[in-house]
Motif scaffolding. Structure first.
Motif, short mmCIF file in Angstrom:
data_model
loop_
_atom_site.label_atom_id
_atom_site.label_comp_id
_atom_site.label_asym_id
_atom_site.label_seq_id
_atom_site.Cartn_x
_atom_site.Cartn_y
_atom_site.Cartn_z
N SER A 2 -7.35 46.65 67.06
CA SER A 2 -7.96 47.96 66.89
C SER A 2 -7.81 48.41 65.46
N GLN A 3 -8.66 49.39 65.05
CA GLN A 3 -8.63 49.85 63.68
C GLN A 3 -7.31 50.50 63.36
N ASP A 73 -24.74 46.05 72.41
CA ASP A 73 -24.04 45.77 71.16
C ASP A 73 -25.01 45.37 70.05
N SER A 123 -15.65 61.62 67.33
CA SER A 123 -15.16 60.33 67.82
C SER A 123 -13.71 60.38 68.29
N GLN A 125 -11.21 59.23 66.89
CA GLN A 125 -10.62 57.92 66.67
C GLN A 125 -9.34 58.01 65.83
N ILE A 176 -18.23 55.12 61.46
CA ILE A 176 -17.69 55.29 62.82
C ILE A 176 -18.07 54.12 63.72
N VAL A 177 -19.31 53.65 63.61
CA VAL A 177 -19.78 52.55 64.47
C VAL A 177 -19.07 51.25 64.09
N LYS A 180 -15.93 50.98 65.89
CA LYS A 180 -16.17 50.70 67.31
C LYS A 180 -16.48 49.22 67.53
N MET A 181 -17.29 48.62 66.65
CA MET A 181 -17.73 47.24 66.83
C MET A 181 -16.64 46.22 66.50
N LYS A 183 -13.79 45.97 67.44
CA LYS A 183 -12.95 45.64 68.58
C LYS A 183 -13.49 44.43 69.34
#
Length: 300
Positions: A2-3, A73, A123, A125, A176-177, A180-181, A183
């Motif tokens: 994860s980020q 995706d 988000s 996040q 932001i995307v 998400k990607m 991961k």
């Protein structure tokens, strides 16, 4: 993975350095693009060629699957190509037709602040403190001094400013995307998809404004030299490194380094275009660096 998951303080320092270097390279692209514009190329042609060149250079390194695990995706990857590529550049460059370059630079420089706000409100996040907003505003005020460089001329133009704000929002979406990607996909695949869909979604534009780059134009040393710089370093390498630092540091911390862009652009313009640097611009540089330092210290 994860980020924001950093294995050690030393590795985190490395990603901060990479973020600074990447942002510094992007700061020089303003001058490089200006030189190409003076040779007769349009902004859309410059963006198309640099992304196409970057994608072609990535082909030998393609391993495994070409497509994502599912169409959802794949659609998100297309969104990355649009938000970080075609639509971002078209909005930013179109805005220059309606408003002053200083307006565009100031609004685009607000991207880190907008990213912080989006991450906090939408988000969720990353955790964002109120002090971080203050530090970001401090850097933004420094950007204003650097951009105006002693000439306080600000003329609002609703259409131009809205287009610029749209470009800034595109980069917020991109940041932001990407988090998400990552991961589900590695940074190389994400970068490759950004270039592919960036080029693909720009093609309809040339149905309106025909592609006018000639072979003669591409044989000029100044043209091929700047295209290689923009395509290989500023696009191929820097988009990949930026995706890595977003994954490792998070959207807020990494995007905060974009405040470096106006400083590098100012320095490069001084040496390449012989543009003047005023004392206010130097003060603005100090404010930018102070705000960035305090923001990163706050995050730690």
């Amino acid at each position: 993975m994860s980020q924001g998951t950093i294995t050690s303080p030393k590795s985190e320092i490395l990603y901060h350095v990479v973020a600074i270097l990447t942002s510094a390279v992007w700061g020089t692209t303003f001058v490089s693009s200006k030189l190409l514009l003076e040779e007769g190329m349009t902004p859309a042609e410059i963006m198309f060629l640099r992304f196409a060149m970057a994608y072609v250079c990535m082909i030998p390194f393609i391993k495994g699957k070409l497509f994502c695990n599912n169409w959802r995706d794949e659609a998100l990857m297309m969104l990355l190509g649009i938000s970080g590529g075609s639509l971002y550049f078209l909005l930013e460059n179109s805005a220059l037709l309606y408003t002053q370059a200083s307006n565009v630079a100031i609004i685009i420089a607000a991207t880190p602040l907008l990213t912080t706000l989006a991450v906090h409100l939408i988000s969720h996040q990353e955790k964002v403190s109120k002090r971080l907003y203050g530090y970001s505003l401090l850097s933004l005020s420094g950007v204003a001094l650097v951009v105006f460089n002693g000439e306080f001329i600000l003329k609002l133009n609703p259409l131009g400013d809205i287009l610029t704000l749209g470009a800034a929002l595109m980069w917020v979406i991109y940041s932001i995307v990407v988090v998400k990607m990552e991961k589900r996909y590695d940074s190389l695949m994400i970068t490759r998809k950004v270039f592919f869909y960036g080029v693909l979604t720009l093609l309809p534009y040339f149905a309106i404004e025909p592609f006018g780059v000639t072979i003669e134009m591409l044989t000029r040393p100044i043209v091929i030299g700047n295209l290689l710089f923009l395509g290989l370093l500023a696009s191929l390498i820097c988009y990949w490194t930026w995706n890595v630092v977003i994954i490792k540091l998070g959207a807020v911390r990494s995007t905060n380094y974009l405040y470096i862009n106006p400083i590098i652009a100012m320095i490069t313009s001084y040496f390449v275009l012989n543009e003047h640097i005023t004392s206010l611009a130097i003060i603005g540089t100090a404010l930018i660096l102070t705000g960035m330092y305090l923001a990163q210290r706050q995050r730690r």
